[in-house]
Design an enzyme around this catalytic site. Structure first.
Site, mmCIF file in Angstrom:
data_model
loop_
_atom_site.group_PDB
_atom_site.id
_atom_site.type_symbol
_atom_site.label_atom_id
_atom_site.label_comp_id
_atom_site.label_asym_id
_atom_site.label_seq_id
_atom_site.Cartn_x
_atom_site.Cartn_y
_atom_site.Cartn_z
ATOM 1 N N ARG A 1 -3.154 -10.248 5.140
ATOM 2 C CA ARG A 1 -3.476 -10.197 3.741
ATOM 3 C C ARG A 1 -2.359 -9.607 2.959
ATOM 4 O O ARG A 1 -2.154 -8.450 2.893
ATOM 5 C CB ARG A 1 -4.754 -9.745 3.565
ATOM 6 C CG ARG A 1 -5.552 -9.387 2.397
ATOM 7 C CD ARG A 1 -6.936 -8.681 2.553
ATOM 8 N NE ARG A 1 -7.275 -8.326 1.212
ATOM 9 C CZ ARG A 1 -7.172 -7.807 -0.026
ATOM 10 N NH1 ARG A 1 -6.162 -6.995 0.234
ATOM 11 N NH2 ARG A 1 -7.742 -7.802 -1.144
ATOM 12 N N LYS B 1 0.965 -1.069 -0.169
ATOM 13 C CA LYS B 1 0.064 -0.029 0.155
ATOM 14 C C LYS B 1 0.779 1.165 -0.124
ATOM 15 O O LYS B 1 2.227 1.275 0.152
ATOM 16 C CB LYS B 1 -1.026 -0.125 1.109
ATOM 17 C CG LYS B 1 -2.051 -1.061 1.105
ATOM 18 C CD LYS B 1 -3.208 -1.108 1.957
ATOM 19 C CE LYS B 1 -4.083 -2.127 1.837
ATOM 20 N NZ LYS B 1 -5.268 -2.234 2.941
#
Ligand code: HH2
Length: 273
Positions: A252, A218
């Site tokens: 994740r 991210k």
């Protein structure tokens, strides 16, 4: 209950990301054809993932909503094939109750709701189906969430929001142990917010049956170290390892081979006496 198949507790699990989308921020367009997605799902399982998370709608900042029929067409054939063939549970990453329901009918064992159970219909679906679900915190929607995110005290605010969502779900008949909370790294947060949530992740463990961390590739990694998405693996491994050592039940991630090895180390350290 199907949560048994996730075998939470003890060690941290690796959830491999499979985005059947043209526009996800990292793997968009790689697996948007059904056959390519199924092949990638097999690869994720062979690489040592404990769970495969199938999504058909990007939630990157600014992403537009995908019509329900299109999301259905993207994810259901992939889940049907993978759930029939693989030993590990398949999860559906969707904010839409009808998609979650269709995915469970197709064999999904876990609902990953980045909408954080804000839709009462999603709560009713989870209560009725009895499947485990991830409740993720997000400020606003993907289209709006990064517009000057602001909190009184981010960790306290996110914990209180998640506890409130878990309480509302419990009142609607969902068992607390059925739910896994997720602070939603990057969903309406600045770098400082993300760091505070990761540094104090252990505090989220008392809210429900488990904790999930999704920090992989991210943009906070770019803010911190200037790396473009394709160069963010080392930072992603550091985040997953830190999360596992803080007690995350699931991480994740996009990179299953590398993360598997990192999490094996973290789990060995967690279990070392
Ligand atoms: N992050 C993304 C999507 N789903 N679900 C949970 N529970 N936690 C997360 O942090 C999370 C999530 C965004 O990552 P990705 O799927 O790679 O990107 P995109 O939304 O662009 O498809």
């Amino acid at each position: 209950m199907r949560i048994d198949r996730l075998e939470l507790g003890g060690s941290c699990r690796v959830m491999g990301i499979l985005n059947v989308t043209p526009d996800s921020f990292y793997d968009g367009g790689r697996y948007d054809a059904t056959e390519a997605a199924i092949a990638r799902g097999r690869e994720i399982a062979a690489n040592g993932a404990n769970i495969i998370d199938v999504g058909g709608e990007s939630t990157r900042p600014g992403a537009p909503a995908v019509p329900e029929a299109e999301e259905h067409e993207r994810v259901v054939p992939v889940i049907t094939a993978l759930a029939a063939e693989l030993e590990i549970p398949v999860s559906i990453d969707s904010r839409k109750p009808a998609i979650a329901r269709a995915a469970v009918a197709a064999g999904a064992a876990l609902i990953n709701d980045v909408g954080g159970l804000r839709d009462p219909e999603m709560v009713a679906t989870i209560a009725e189906l009895g499947v485990p679900a991830v409740v993720m915190h997000m400020r606003g929607t993907p289209e709006t969430m990064q517009r000057e995110p602001d909190y009184d005290e981010v960790v306290g605010d996110v914990k209180a929001w998640l506890a409130e969502r878990v309480g509302a779900a419990e009142a609607a008949g969902v068992a607390r142990e059925q739910l896994i909370v997720d602070p939603g790294i990057g969903f309406g947060k600045t770098l400082e917010h993300n760091l505070a949530l990761m540094a104090r992740l252990a505090e989220f463990r008392v809210i429900a049956g488990g904790v999930l961390l999704g920090a992989s590739r991210k943009s906070w990694l770019e803010t911190l170290s200037g790396a473009a998405p394709e160069l963010r693996l080392p930072g992603s491994l550091a985040a997953a390892t830190a999360g596992a050592l803080a007690g995350a039940d699931i991480v994740r991630v996009h990179d299953v081979v590398a993360t598997r090895q990192a999490i094996d180390v973290a789990n060995a350290l967690r279990e070392f006496k």
